[in-house]
Design a protein around this motif. Structure first.
Motif, PDB file in Angstrom:
ATOM      1  N   ILE A  14       0.814  -1.218   0.000  1.00  0.00           N
ATOM      2  CA  ILE A  14       0.000   0.000   0.000  1.00  0.00           C
ATOM      3  C   ILE A  14       0.848   1.269   0.000  1.00  0.00           C
ATOM      4  CG2 ILE A  14      -1.930  -1.129   1.172  1.00  0.00           C
ATOM      5  CD1 ILE A  14      -1.019   0.289   3.762  1.00  0.00           C
ATOM      6  N   GLY A  15       2.168   1.110   0.066  1.00  0.00           N
ATOM      7  CA  GLY A  15       3.053   2.257   0.152  1.00  0.00           C
ATOM      8  C   GLY A  15       2.810   3.329  -0.907  1.00  0.00           C
ATOM      9  N   PRO A  16       2.815   2.956  -2.205  1.00  0.00           N
ATOM     10  CA  PRO A  16       2.592   3.981  -3.227  1.00  0.00           C
ATOM     11  C   PRO A  16       1.273   4.725  -3.064  1.00  0.00           C
ATOM     12  CG  PRO A  16       3.503   2.003  -4.222  1.00  0.00           C
ATOM     13  CD  PRO A  16       3.199   1.655  -2.793  1.00  0.00           C
ATOM     14  N   GLU A  17       0.225   4.042  -2.626  1.00  0.00           N
ATOM     15  CA  GLU A  17      -1.079   4.686  -2.475  1.00  0.00           C
ATOM     16  C   GLU A  17      -1.073   5.725  -1.349  1.00  0.00           C
ATOM     17  OE1 GLU A  17      -4.443   1.638  -2.841  1.00  0.00           O
ATOM     18  OE2 GLU A  17      -2.663   0.383  -2.605  1.00  0.00           O
ATOM     19  N   ILE A  18      -0.524   5.356  -0.203  1.00  0.00           N
ATOM     20  CA  ILE A  18      -0.586   6.280   0.931  1.00  0.00           C
ATOM     21  C   ILE A  18       0.448   7.394   0.801  1.00  0.00           C
ATOM     22  CG2 ILE A  18      -1.600   4.557   2.466  1.00  0.00           C
ATOM     23  CD1 ILE A  18       1.137   4.215   3.790  1.00  0.00           C
ATOM     24  N   VAL A  19       1.582   7.108   0.157  1.00  0.00           N
ATOM     25  CA  VAL A  19       2.576   8.168  -0.042  1.00  0.00           C
ATOM     26  C   VAL A  19       2.048   9.201  -1.042  1.00  0.00           C
ATOM     27  CG1 VAL A  19       4.870   8.689  -0.962  1.00  0.00           C
ATOM     28  CG2 VAL A  19       4.556   6.773   0.632  1.00  0.00           C
ATOM     29  N   LYS A  20       1.448   8.743  -2.132  1.00  0.00           N
ATOM     30  CA  LYS A  20       0.889   9.673  -3.115  1.00  0.00           C
ATOM     31  C   LYS A  20      -0.235  10.510  -2.502  1.00  0.00           C
ATOM     32  CE  LYS A  20       2.144   6.902  -7.150  1.00  0.00           C
ATOM     33  NZ  LYS A  20       1.675   5.891  -8.139  1.00  0.00           N
ATOM     34  N   ALA A  21      -1.064   9.884  -1.678  1.00  0.00           N
ATOM     35  CA  ALA A  21      -2.137  10.628  -1.002  1.00  0.00           C
ATOM     36  C   ALA A  21      -1.548  11.697  -0.092  1.00  0.00           C
ATOM     37  CB  ALA A  21      -3.013   9.668  -0.201  1.00  0.00           C
ATOM     38  N   THR A  22      -0.479  11.360   0.607  1.00  0.00           N
ATOM     39  CA  THR A  22       0.174  12.297   1.510  1.00  0.00           C
ATOM     40  C   THR A  22       0.779  13.469   0.748  1.00  0.00           C
ATOM     41  OG1 THR A  22       0.642  10.555   3.121  1.00  0.00           O
ATOM     42  CG2 THR A  22       2.010  12.535   3.232  1.00  0.00           C
ATOM     43  N   ILE A  23       1.416  13.181  -0.375  1.00  0.00           N
ATOM     44  CA  ILE A  23       2.013  14.249  -1.180  1.00  0.00           C
ATOM     45  C   ILE A  23       0.930  15.209  -1.684  1.00  0.00           C
ATOM     46  CG2 ILE A  23       3.202  14.733  -3.370  1.00  0.00           C
ATOM     47  CD1 ILE A  23       4.869  12.206  -2.861  1.00  0.00           C
ATOM     48  N   ARG A  24      -0.208  14.673  -2.099  1.00  0.00           N
ATOM     49  CA  ARG A  24      -1.311  15.535  -2.541  1.00  0.00           C
ATOM     50  C   ARG A  24      -1.722  16.501  -1.432  1.00  0.00           C
ATOM     51  NH1 ARG A  24      -6.287  12.303  -4.427  1.00  0.00           N
ATOM     52  NH2 ARG A  24      -7.041  14.427  -4.870  1.00  0.00           N
ATOM     53  N   LEU A  25      -1.813  15.987  -0.219  1.00  0.00           N
ATOM     54  CA  LEU A  25      -2.215  16.830   0.901  1.00  0.00           C
ATOM     55  C   LEU A  25      -1.147  17.885   1.203  1.00  0.00           C
ATOM     56  CD1 LEU A  25      -4.055  17.558   3.264  1.00  0.00           C
ATOM     57  CD2 LEU A  25      -3.021  15.683   4.580  1.00  0.00           C
ATOM     58  N   VAL A  26       0.107  17.476   1.241  1.00  0.00           N
ATOM     59  CA  VAL A  26       1.188  18.426   1.522  1.00  0.00           C
ATOM     60  C   VAL A  26       1.239  19.512   0.451  1.00  0.00           C
ATOM     61  CG1 VAL A  26       3.688  18.691   1.718  1.00  0.00           C
ATOM     62  CG2 VAL A  26       2.555  16.762   2.825  1.00  0.00           C
ATOM     63  N   GLU A  27       1.089  19.141  -0.799  1.00  0.00           N
ATOM     64  CA  GLU A  27       1.132  20.123  -1.881  1.00  0.00           C
ATOM     65  C   GLU A  27       0.000  21.145  -1.748  1.00  0.00           C
ATOM     66  OE1 GLU A  27       3.346  17.784  -5.543  1.00  0.00           O
ATOM     67  OE2 GLU A  27       1.156  17.676  -5.392  1.00  0.00           O
ATOM     68  N   ALA A  28      -1.174  20.678  -1.357  1.00  0.00           N
ATOM     69  CA  ALA A  28      -2.298  21.603  -1.194  1.00  0.00           C
ATOM     70  C   ALA A  28      -2.025  22.614  -0.096  1.00  0.00           C
ATOM     71  CB  ALA A  28      -3.572  20.817  -0.888  1.00  0.00           C
ATOM     72  N   ILE A  29      -1.366  22.165   0.977  1.00  0.00           N
ATOM     73  CA  ILE A  29      -1.100  23.052   2.107  1.00  0.00           C
ATOM     74  C   ILE A  29       0.087  23.969   1.829  1.00  0.00           C
ATOM     75  CG2 ILE A  29      -0.420  23.115   4.544  1.00  0.00           C
ATOM     76  CD1 ILE A  29      -1.978  20.442   4.857  1.00  0.00           C
ATOM     77  N   THR A  30       1.164  23.435   1.274  1.00  0.00           N
ATOM     78  CA  THR A  30       2.346  24.271   1.020  1.00  0.00           C
ATOM     79  C   THR A  30       2.050  25.356  -0.004  1.00  0.00           C
ATOM     80  OG1 THR A  30       3.149  22.608  -0.582  1.00  0.00           O
ATOM     81  CG2 THR A  30       4.028  22.510   1.660  1.00  0.00           C
ATOM     82  N   GLU A  31       1.158  25.054  -0.941  1.00  0.00           N
ATOM     83  CA  GLU A  31       0.784  26.068  -1.936  1.00  0.00           C
ATOM     84  C   GLU A  31       0.096  27.258  -1.265  1.00  0.00           C
ATOM     85  OE1 GLU A  31      -1.890  26.492  -6.019  1.00  0.00           O
ATOM     86  OE2 GLU A  31      -1.463  24.505  -5.182  1.00  0.00           O
ATOM     87  N   LYS A  32      -0.724  26.969  -0.249  1.00  0.00           N
ATOM     88  CA  LYS A  32      -1.437  28.039   0.453  1.00  0.00           C
ATOM     89  C   LYS A  32      -0.505  28.870   1.333  1.00  0.00           C
ATOM     90  CE  LYS A  32      -6.077  25.978   0.762  1.00  0.00           C
ATOM     91  NZ  LYS A  32      -6.878  27.138   0.338  1.00  0.00           N
ATOM     92  N   HIS A  33       0.628  28.306   1.706  1.00  0.00           N
ATOM     93  CA  HIS A  33       1.503  28.988   2.661  1.00  0.00           C
ATOM     94  C   HIS A  33       2.870  29.329   2.055  1.00  0.00           C
ATOM     95  CE1 HIS A  33      -1.272  28.528   6.033  1.00  0.00           C
ATOM     96  NE2 HIS A  33      -1.595  27.370   5.487  1.00  0.00           N
TER      97      HIS A  33
END
Length: 354
Positions: A14-33
């Motif tokens: 499940i590594g690729p699935e949860i890592v990709k999901a995490t990157i999506r979340l981080v990108e959404a937050i870092t873009e705002k800040h």
């Protein structure tokens, strides 16, 4: 403005699935800040075996030297070909190679997640380089051997250097929290090795006179965290005891699948969820990404302190806050009693990023 380079090692199952999901979340937050990130994808696990004939290619380790930190998904080393079963698994090799001496594992009760206990908010500082973990406690080779087919010997290693630095890390963290440290050991039986751990931790404690200190044998400690987990704040312990105790506390707050961790030294850190690769559900959109997401939040907290950038602490806080808002709205993955798959749950978290 600093550009932060984060290595990406997706792992197996499940590594690729949860890592990709995490990157999506981080990108959404870092873009705002306004935090600039560069993700550096690197080979590990089965992908490393397929493309470079090794689960942790030398090219990966060299590339990580140029990263500020990295994210490691779970690996499935138990299924690797036989020639790779007698070497350190990717996680163990990364901890050993980069001397990531502190395995930091919080256990904090999460809103709307029903755990065995309530009101938990502690963090375990586990010494990560020696003890009875034979894949990383020797300069060369493995600290385990078989005298005859009926006799096996496992070597535990305890050194002043390793004990002092994990003790300092724990006491320094306690100064930012409730100024309380609990030392966990087995000095009544492992009198020299574990006794040395206890004695040196107490010695280091004298440099932090504001901190309240107590200690427990590991077997008693397992009972205490079940009965009164709210009484503990920072726990410092040996490698094997820390591994067992942190899995217990992770399950007590609701699920090992929720448990975050990072492996760190003073210069670099690696986010790694405490759970395994779950190959039986890989690719089925069933994986819970919370453990990986919270591990990455913890990584950003570490990076904020390391690089003196308060924006990184905000990113870590926003990861946790958006997850909590999602769970409070009753949205959960199937393992937590909900009906969302990995992608749908991640989308809901993304919708709650502020």
């Amino acid at each position: 403005m600093t550009l932060y380079k984060l290595g990406v090692l997706e792992g197996d199952g499940i590594g690729p699935e949860i890592v990709k999901a995490t990157i999506r979340l981080v990108e959404a937050i870092t873009e705002k800040h306004d935090v600039e990130m560069e993700w550096v994808p690197l080979l590990v696990g089965w992908k490393g075996i397929a493309e470079a004939n090794h689960p942790l290619p030398e090219e990966t380790k060299k590339a990580l030297q140029d990263c500020h930190a990295w994210v490691l998904g779970p690996h499935d080393s138990a299924s690797y070909p036989e020639e790779f079963k007698n070497i350190r698994n990717p996680s163990g090799e990364l901890r050993h190679h980069f001397d990531l001496y502190a395995n930091i594992r919080p256990a904090k009760s999460i809103p709307s997640i029903e755990g065995v206990v309530e009101g938990a908010d502690l963090v375990i500082y586990r010494e990560n380089t020696e003890g009875f973990y034979v894949d990383r406690n020797m300069y060369h080779g493995v600290g385990e051997f078989q005298v005859t087919k009926d006799v096996a010997i496992t070597t535990g290693v305890f050194t002043r250097q390793a004990i002092e630095r994990i003790a300092h890390a724990a006491f320094q963290k306690s100064m930012q929290r409730k100024k309380k440290v609990t030392i966990v050991h087995k000095a009544n039986v492992i009198r020299i090795g574990s006794g040395m751990f206890l004695d040196i931790c107490k010695e280091i404690s004298r440099e932090y006179p504001e901190v309240e200190v107590d200690d427990y044998h590991v077997d008693a400690m397992c009972a205490h965290v079940v009965r009164r987990i709210q009484d503990f704040d920072v726990i410092v312990t040996e490698n094997m005891f820390g591994d067992i105790l942190s899995d217990l506390t992770g399950e007590l707050i609701g699920s090992l699948g929720l448990a975050p961790s990072i492996n760190a030294n003073q210069e670099v850190a690696m986010a790694q969820a405490a759970h395994g690769s779950a190959p039986d559900i890989a690719g089925k959109d069933l994986a819970n990404p919370i453990g990986m997401m919270l591990s990455t939040a913890l990584l950003f907290e570490w990076m904020s302190e390391k690089f003196g950038d308060s924006r990184l602490e905000i990113v870590g806080n926003k990861i946790e806050e958006s997850l909590h808002r999602t769970l409070l709205d009753g949205i959960k993955t199937k393992d937590l009693g909900g009906d969302r798959g990995t992608q749908a749950f991640t989308a809901e978290v993304l919708n709650r990023v502020l």
